[in-house]
Design an enzyme around this catalytic site. Structure first.
Site, PDB file in Angstrom:
ATOM      1  N   ALA A  38     -77.849  43.397 -52.852  1.00  0.00           N
ATOM      2  CA  ALA A  38     -78.071  42.937 -53.835  1.00  0.00           C
ATOM      3  C   ALA A  38     -77.740  41.433 -53.213  1.00  0.00           C
ATOM      4  O   ALA A  38     -77.995  40.744 -53.200  1.00  0.00           O
ATOM      5  CB  ALA A  38     -77.992  42.751 -55.458  1.00  0.00           C
ATOM      6  N   GLU A  51     -83.238  52.027 -38.959  1.00  0.00           N
ATOM      7  CA  GLU A  51     -82.591  52.386 -37.134  1.00  0.00           C
ATOM      8  C   GLU A  51     -81.177  52.035 -36.819  1.00  0.00           C
ATOM      9  O   GLU A  51     -80.565  53.244 -36.080  1.00  0.00           O
ATOM     10  CB  GLU A  51     -83.775  51.584 -36.103  1.00  0.00           C
ATOM     11  CG  GLU A  51     -85.103  51.561 -36.375  1.00  0.00           C
ATOM     12  CD  GLU A  51     -85.788  50.210 -37.539  1.00  0.00           C
ATOM     13  OE1 GLU A  51     -85.171  50.364 -38.090  1.00  0.00           O
ATOM     14  OE2 GLU A  51     -86.863  49.380 -36.791  1.00  0.00           O
TER      15      GLU A  51
HETATM   16  N1  THU Z   1     -85.856  46.524 -42.348  1.00  0.00           N
HETATM   17  C1  THU Z   1     -85.832  47.915 -41.334  1.00  0.00           C
HETATM   18  O1  THU Z   1     -85.495  49.011 -42.049  1.00  0.00           O
HETATM   19  N2  THU Z   1     -86.412  47.421 -39.670  1.00  0.00           N
HETATM   20  C2  THU Z   1     -87.030  46.895 -39.272  1.00  0.00           C
HETATM   21  O2  THU Z   1     -87.004  47.314 -37.503  1.00  0.00           O
HETATM   22  C3  THU Z   1     -86.909  46.214 -39.739  1.00  0.00           C
HETATM   23  C4  THU Z   1     -86.805  45.279 -41.176  1.00  0.00           C
HETATM   24  C5  THU Z   1     -85.564  46.671 -42.954  1.00  0.00           C
HETATM   25  C6  THU Z   1     -85.238  46.029 -43.165  1.00  0.00           C
HETATM   26  C7  THU Z   1     -85.613  45.495 -44.799  1.00  0.00           C
HETATM   27  O3  THU Z   1     -84.429  46.615 -45.722  1.00  0.00           O
HETATM   28  C8  THU Z   1     -86.654  46.008 -44.860  1.00  0.00           C
HETATM   29  O4  THU Z   1     -87.472  46.177 -43.836  1.00  0.00           O
HETATM   30  C9  THU Z   1     -87.554  44.578 -45.159  1.00  0.00           C
HETATM   31  O5  THU Z   1     -87.050  43.765 -44.024  1.00  0.00           O
END
Ligand code: THU
Length: 157
Positions: free
Chosen positions: A65, A74
């Site tokens: 939140a 990653e």
């Molecule tokens: N996100 C990832 O887990 N990895 C990435 O390389 C880019 C974005 C996630 C972060 C957030 O929880 C969601 O994707 C939207 O940005």
């Protein structure tokens, strides 16, 4: 003055063209994406890291939140992998994602800059290339190293 251009080596594959080892890593990343906690963005990302001891560590994005407190798939996975297996080294990482419609994204997902920098650290620790497998519904990109995903990376060592 001189111009310098950087080329990023990417090989595109269909799922069926992958080796059995890479297919397993892709499957694990896809499974992990379905375990994401992403109630705010509804963008679910999964990562699977192959270690040199043969273990595959998976993780997903975990949102909060208080938005900046969440973490990408990653980094969730890389930090857990190295904390649970500090003596092991990364060999490959696969990343998959489902979009806000709940379906796997068509084009391969690209990790954010911060995650590339974090993965690069573990590649340096490994002393060898860590292959990067970016998964999409219709095509899969394989890059030979984390380094190749982050030209002009910050480097202290
Ligand atoms: N996100 C990832 O887990 N990895 C990435 O390389 C880019 C974005 C996630 C972060 C957030 O929880 C969601 O994707 C939207 O940005």
């Amino acid at each position: 003055m001189k111009d310098i251009s950087v080329t990023i080596p990417i090989r595109e594959y269909g799922y069926d063209e992958l080796t059995a080892e890479d297919r397993l890593l892709v499957d694990k990343a896809r499974e992990a994406s379905r375990r994401a906690y992403a109630p705010y963005s509804h963008f679910s990302v999964g990562a699977a890291i192959l270690l040199d001891n043969g273990a595959i560590i998976t993780g997903s994005n975990q949102e909060n939140a208080a938005f900046p407190s969440g973490l990408c798939a990653e980094r969730t996975t890389a930090f857990y992998a190295h904390s649970a297996h500090p003596e092991s080294r990364f060999r490959a990482v696969a990343i998959a994602a489902n979009g806000t419609d709940g379906n796997e994204i068509a084009d391969p997902v690209a990790p954010c800059g911060a995650c590339r920098q974090v993965l690069l650290e573990y590649e340096k620790l490994a002393g060898d290339d860590v292959r990067v497998i970016l998964v999409g519904r219709d095509k899969i990109y394989i890059l030979p190293s984390v380094r190749s995903t982050l030209p002009l990376a910050f480097s202290e060592f």
